[in-house]
Design a protein around this motif. Structure first.
Motif, PDB file in Angstrom:
ATOM      1  N   SER A   5      58.159  63.098 -35.795  1.00 21.65           N
ATOM      2  CA  SER A   5      57.538  64.392 -36.080  1.00 21.65           C
ATOM      3  C   SER A   5      56.104  64.408 -35.573  1.00 21.65           C
ATOM      4  O   SER A   5      55.479  63.352 -35.382  1.00 21.65           O
ATOM      5  N   ALA A   6      55.589  65.598 -35.384  1.00 20.85           N
ATOM      6  CA  ALA A   6      54.190  65.748 -34.956  1.00 20.85           C
ATOM      7  C   ALA A   6      53.261  65.082 -35.963  1.00 20.85           C
ATOM      8  O   ALA A   6      52.313  64.380 -35.578  1.00 20.85           O
ATOM      9  N   GLU A   7      53.529  65.269 -37.227  1.00 21.42           N
ATOM     10  CA  GLU A   7      52.670  64.698 -38.277  1.00 21.42           C
ATOM     11  C   GLU A   7      52.625  63.176 -38.188  1.00 21.42           C
ATOM     12  O   GLU A   7      51.548  62.570 -38.268  1.00 21.42           O
ATOM     13  N   THR A   8      53.773  62.564 -38.004  1.00 24.39           N
ATOM     14  CA  THR A   8      53.842  61.100 -37.904  1.00 24.39           C
ATOM     15  C   THR A   8      53.166  60.609 -36.628  1.00 24.39           C
ATOM     16  O   THR A   8      52.415  59.627 -36.643  1.00 24.39           O
ATOM     17  N   TRP A   9      53.419  61.297 -35.505  1.00 26.24           N
ATOM     18  CA  TRP A   9      52.815  60.915 -34.226  1.00 26.24           C
ATOM     19  C   TRP A   9      51.293  60.985 -34.319  1.00 26.24           C
ATOM     20  O   TRP A   9      50.588  60.071 -33.903  1.00 26.24           O
ATOM     21  N   ASP A  35      44.710  66.976 -30.981  1.00 22.47           N
ATOM     22  CA  ASP A  35      44.432  67.495 -29.631  1.00 22.47           C
ATOM     23  C   ASP A  35      45.269  66.743 -28.587  1.00 22.47           C
ATOM     24  O   ASP A  35      45.788  67.348 -27.644  1.00 22.47           O
ATOM     25  N   LEU A  36      45.385  65.433 -28.764  1.00 24.09           N
ATOM     26  CA  LEU A  36      46.190  64.643 -27.831  1.00 24.09           C
ATOM     27  C   LEU A  36      47.658  65.058 -27.900  1.00 24.09           C
ATOM     28  O   LEU A  36      48.344  65.097 -26.887  1.00 24.09           O
ATOM     29  N   TRP A  37      48.139  65.387 -29.088  1.00 23.03           N
ATOM     30  CA  TRP A  37      49.524  65.846 -29.272  1.00 23.03           C
ATOM     31  C   TRP A  37      49.786  67.109 -28.456  1.00 23.03           C
ATOM     32  O   TRP A  37      50.897  67.316 -27.964  1.00 23.03           O
ATOM     33  N   MET A  38      48.787  67.914 -28.251  1.00 21.15           N
ATOM     34  CA  MET A  38      48.954  69.163 -27.512  1.00 21.15           C
ATOM     35  C   MET A  38      49.127  68.925 -26.011  1.00 21.15           C
ATOM     36  O   MET A  38      49.571  69.807 -25.295  1.00 21.15           O
ATOM     37  N   ASP A  39      48.787  67.741 -25.531  1.00 18.55           N
ATOM     38  CA  ASP A  39      48.936  67.389 -24.122  1.00 18.55           C
ATOM     39  C   ASP A  39      50.367  66.886 -23.894  1.00 18.55           C
ATOM     40  O   ASP A  39      50.756  65.835 -24.421  1.00 18.55           O
ATOM     41  N   ASP A  40      51.154  67.623 -23.121  1.00 19.37           N
ATOM     42  CA  ASP A  40      52.557  67.262 -22.895  1.00 19.37           C
ATOM     43  C   ASP A  40      52.734  65.838 -22.385  1.00 19.37           C
ATOM     44  O   ASP A  40      53.648  65.124 -22.801  1.00 19.37           O
ATOM     45  N   ARG A  41      51.868  65.420 -21.479  1.00 23.27           N
ATOM     46  CA  ARG A  41      51.980  64.077 -20.901  1.00 23.27           C
ATOM     47  C   ARG A  41      51.759  63.010 -21.965  1.00 23.27           C
ATOM     48  O   ARG A  41      52.533  62.052 -22.072  1.00 23.27           O
ATOM     49  N   LEU A  42      50.710  63.172 -22.775  1.00 21.54           N
ATOM     50  CA  LEU A  42      50.416  62.184 -23.806  1.00 21.54           C
ATOM     51  C   LEU A  42      51.455  62.223 -24.923  1.00 21.54           C
ATOM     52  O   LEU A  42      51.836  61.177 -25.462  1.00 21.54           O
ATOM     53  N   ARG A  43      51.924  63.409 -25.275  1.00 20.67           N
ATOM     54  CA  ARG A  43      52.922  63.544 -26.328  1.00 20.67           C
ATOM     55  C   ARG A  43      54.221  62.836 -25.949  1.00 20.67           C
ATOM     56  O   ARG A  43      54.965  62.367 -26.808  1.00 20.67           O
ATOM     57  N   GLY A  44      54.485  62.710 -24.657  1.00 19.75           N
ATOM     58  CA  GLY A  44      55.676  62.013 -24.200  1.00 19.75           C
ATOM     59  C   GLY A  44      55.590  60.503 -24.331  1.00 19.75           C
ATOM     60  O   GLY A  44      56.578  59.794 -24.143  1.00 19.75           O
ATOM     61  N   MET A  45      54.415  60.002 -24.652  1.00 13.59           N
ATOM     62  CA  MET A  45      54.203  58.560 -24.829  1.00 13.59           C
ATOM     63  C   MET A  45      54.290  58.220 -26.317  1.00 13.59           C
ATOM     64  O   MET A  45      54.257  59.097 -27.170  1.00 13.59           O
TER      65      MET A  45
END
Length: 63
Positions: A5-9, A35-45
């Protein structure tokens, strides 16, 4: 594998950021992680990899 989940990430990413910036307010680190979660590239990591990637320009050699 189920995506986390976003919260856990965000919490895991903030924890990784705090390992680098021990004196920064944890609430501020949660905001950065969000803010990092909003970046698609970083969220994929993974949260740890995203934090390390984002911190890489300010890392010192040998750390």
């Amino acid at each position: 594998m189920n995506p986390i989940s976003a919260e856990t990430w965000i919490a895991a990413c903030a924890h990784q950021l705090q390992r680098q910036w021990k004196t920064v307010d944890p609430e501020q680190l949660e905001e950065v992680a969000a803010d990092l979660w909003m970046d698609d590239r970083l969220r994929g990591m993974s949260p740890s990899d995203a934090a390390r990637e984002w911190l890489s320009p300010v890392q010192h050699d040998g750390e």
